[in-house]
Structures are given as structure tokens and as C-alpha cells.
Write a protein that holds these residues in place. Structure first.
Motif, PDB file in Angstrom:
ATOM      1  N   ALA A 107      65.874  34.383   6.125  1.00 50.69           N
ATOM      2  CA  ALA A 107      66.770  34.373   7.285  1.00 50.69           C
ATOM      3  C   ALA A 107      66.222  33.498   8.409  1.00 50.69           C
ATOM      4  O   ALA A 107      66.974  32.772   9.071  1.00 50.69           O
ATOM      5  N   ARG A 123      66.963  29.872   7.739  1.00 53.32           N
ATOM      6  CA  ARG A 123      68.391  29.607   7.944  1.00 53.32           C
ATOM      7  C   ARG A 123      68.707  29.535   9.440  1.00 53.32           C
ATOM      8  O   ARG A 123      69.433  28.643   9.896  1.00 53.32           O
ATOM      9  N   CYS A 158      78.739  29.673   6.784  1.00 52.24           N
ATOM     10  CA  CYS A 158      79.075  30.222   5.454  1.00 52.24           C
ATOM     11  C   CYS A 158      79.087  29.127   4.399  1.00 52.24           C
ATOM     12  O   CYS A 158      78.543  29.300   3.300  1.00 52.24           O
ATOM     13  N   VAL A 175      76.763  31.918   2.328  1.00 53.68           N
ATOM     14  CA  VAL A 175      76.557  33.310   2.723  1.00 53.68           C
ATOM     15  C   VAL A 175      77.870  33.886   3.234  1.00 53.68           C
ATOM     16  O   VAL A 175      78.832  33.158   3.503  1.00 53.68           O
ATOM     17  N   SER A 176      77.899  35.183   3.404  1.00 54.21           N
ATOM     18  CA  SER A 176      79.107  35.854   3.902  1.00 54.21           C
ATOM     19  C   SER A 176      79.223  35.679   5.411  1.00 54.21           C
ATOM     20  O   SER A 176      78.253  35.339   6.103  1.00 54.21           O
ATOM     21  N   THR A 198      79.545  38.046   7.462  1.00 51.81           N
ATOM     22  CA  THR A 198      78.694  39.077   8.075  1.00 51.81           C
ATOM     23  C   THR A 198      77.270  38.558   8.256  1.00 51.81           C
ATOM     24  O   THR A 198      76.657  38.741   9.318  1.00 51.81           O
ATOM     25  N   THR A 199      76.747  37.899   7.225  1.00 48.44           N
ATOM     26  CA  THR A 199      75.399  37.334   7.320  1.00 48.44           C
ATOM     27  C   THR A 199      75.335  36.258   8.400  1.00 48.44           C
ATOM     28  O   THR A 199      74.378  36.199   9.179  1.00 48.44           O
ATOM     29  N   ASN A 248      75.243  37.922  11.742  1.00 49.22           N
ATOM     30  CA  ASN A 248      73.935  38.552  11.983  1.00 49.22           C
ATOM     31  C   ASN A 248      72.897  37.516  12.398  1.00 49.22           C
ATOM     32  O   ASN A 248      72.065  37.769  13.276  1.00 49.22           O
ATOM     33  N   ASP A 249      72.953  36.347  11.751  1.00 54.06           N
ATOM     34  CA  ASP A 249      72.034  35.269  12.138  1.00 54.06           C
ATOM     35  C   ASP A 249      72.259  34.873  13.594  1.00 54.06           C
ATOM     36  O   ASP A 249      71.303  34.681  14.361  1.00 54.06           O
TER      37      ASP A 249
END
Length: 267
Positions: free
Chosen positions: A3, A6, A26, A31-32, A34-35, A38-39
Motif C-alpha cells: 500500500a 501505491r 483503480c 484495485v477496487s 474501496t482500496t 482507503n489509500d
């Protein structure tokens, strides 16, 4: 990819481009949403970015002027990006650039596009004492030549392209109404006798079409890997080209094909 790796790439992208969208994250990292969110939350918690609807921008504490000589990591895997193209056919580009220099007189006006071969020409010109006017829409070309006291650089303004290497579109094209360019060096992603020179960015192609109309002589810089390749949009038909400069790896079949059409090809 971890993470933190990224998030570092996301931050560098925002520094260079001013913003990033959730969808871009994305798509880039597979990635989703949501991910991606969060990042951005973690970067915002460190006061590095400010989240906005559908993406994020840079926090005030992180604002800085982008270095035009740096292309951020998010574009490095894009085969169309300046960084990726700059690493290809290095020897061939140097060979072509040396040939191109022999066409440039001690004074006069030339056009260099934003391509990586044009950059090699600019790097060689930067060390010479030629009284030239150089017209370009390439940021790398401009920054390479602007410190040479013998060269006057006319930079064509407009919208900065996605990898910060060039200006695209015709917002600044009006400047050509007051210019007569002696010699234009142009390149593209591919070339065929039928389609002429083609490129992948239709917005940059618009500007190159204007250049062709205002140039007395056109020299195409086409390395041997670009023949028989057709890209998105054509901007220079074959009959508008005065000379093609290629490299010594060009096939005899290509040479024969072009010479049979009375096309001047130098290698």
C-alpha cells in the motif's frame, strides 16, 4: 505491490498533474474503489492530499512547480509515454539526429516536434553556435534549448499533454499565422506510403497539421521500426515530405518501395 508503494505513486502523480481520480487509481493498480479511497484517506491523514468528490488534489503544504524534465511513475508503463518511447531505439535516434544536423544551416528557422528523436537533435543543437529560431511545442525541447544564447525559442502554448512532455490542441496555433518556418523536422508513431506519417494523439496531430502548412520544407524522422506501422491519425501525407531520414537498419524492401515512388530517403 504494498500500500505504501501505491500511495507514493499516487502522491507523485498528483504532484505532477494536480489531481487524480478514484477511477484512475483503480485502472492503474487494478484495485477496487474501496482500496483506492482507503489509500487517499491515509494520504489525507498525513496532510499530503485533500480528498474531493471522485478523487483528490494536493494539499497546500505540498504545492510545488513540476519539473518538466521528470515524468511521474504512473506513466512509466504506458508504451505511449515519453519515458517509454525515449528508451526505445536509442542508437537509431542518435544516428538520425546526426544526419538531421547536416540539414540545419548556420541561421534560419526550424521546427522540432515533441518527439524523442527531436529531443536528441535539440541536445546536439544546444552545444552549437548556430543563430537559429526554433519553434516547438515540446516542453523537453524548449527546456533543452532555452539556455543557448544563440538560439531563440518560440514555444507554442496550449494544453499540456498527459505526460507533461508536449502541448496538444490548437489553442496556440495562431502564432503560425505570423511565422514562415524554413525547415520542419517531424516524426510520428508510424509511417506508410498510403497513410503518410501517423501518430496516436489526435489532439497533438491537429497542431502538427498546422505546422506542415506553414513550413517550406518537411523532413521526416522515421527510425526503421516505424515503417509499415499505422497509428490513430494522419498528419503529413507522403507527398508533402521532402526527405525521410532513417537509420542504417532499414530493410532493403522498404528502401526499394520508397525509392520506386521517387521518395527521397536518406539512411
Amino acid at each position: 505491490m504494498f500500500a505504501i508503494e501505491r500511495q507514493n505513486i499516487i502522491l507523485e502523480h498528483i504532484k505532477g498533474h494536480g489531481k487524480i481520480t478514484t477511477q484512475q487509481i483503480c485502472d492503474k493498480f487494478n484495485v477496487s474503489a474501496t482500496t483506492a479511497r482507503n489509500d487517499m484517506k491515509e494520504l489525507e491523514a498525513k496532510n499530503l492530499i485533500v480528498r474531493a468528490h471522485g478523487g483528490a488534489t494536493l494539499a497546500d503544504t505540498q504545492l510545488r512547480v513540476p519539473d518538466v524534465n521528470h515524468i511521474f511513475s504512473i506513466d512509466n508503463n504506458d508504451s505511449y509515454s515519453f519515458v517509454s518511447r525515449e528508451k526505445k531505439c536509442i542508437e537509431e535516434k542518435d544516428y538520425i539526429a546526426k544526419k538531421a544536423l547536416s540539414y540545419i544551416t548556420e541561421r534560419g528557422s526550424i521546427y522540432l516536434d515533441s518527439g524523442t528523436t527531436a529531443l536528441v537533435i535539440a541536445q546536439k543543437l544546444a552545444a552549437l553556435q548556430k543563430n537559429l529560431i526554433v519553434v516547438t511545442h515540446g516542453l523537453h525541447i524548449m527546456s533543452t534549448l532555452v539556455t543557448n544564447p544563440y538560439i531563440t525559442v518560440i514555444f507554442v502554448g496550449g494544453i499540456v499533454g498527459k505526460d507533461a512532455a508536449y502541448i496538444e490542441g490548437t489553442l496556440g496555433a495562431g502564432i503560425f499565422d505570423n511565422l514562415n518556418i524554413d525547415l520542419a523536422f517531424v516524426s510520428g508513431y508510424g509511417m506508410t506510403i498510403k497513410s503518410g506519417i501517423t501518430d496516436f494523439n489526435p489532439y497533438e496531430v491537429e497542431l502538427k497539421r498546422v505546422v506542415i502548412k506553414h513550413s517550406h520544407k518537411i523532413i521526416a524522422l522515421i527510425d526503421s521500426s516505424k515503417f509499415d506501422v499505422v497509428s490513430t491519425a494522419s498528419f503529413c501525407p507522403t507527398d508533402k515530405i521532402d526527405t525521410i531520414i532513417t537509420d542504417s537498419k532499414v530493410s532493403s524492401d522498404i528502401l526499394q518501395e520508397y525509392q520506386s515512388q521517387n521518395i527521397n530517403i536518406v539512411y
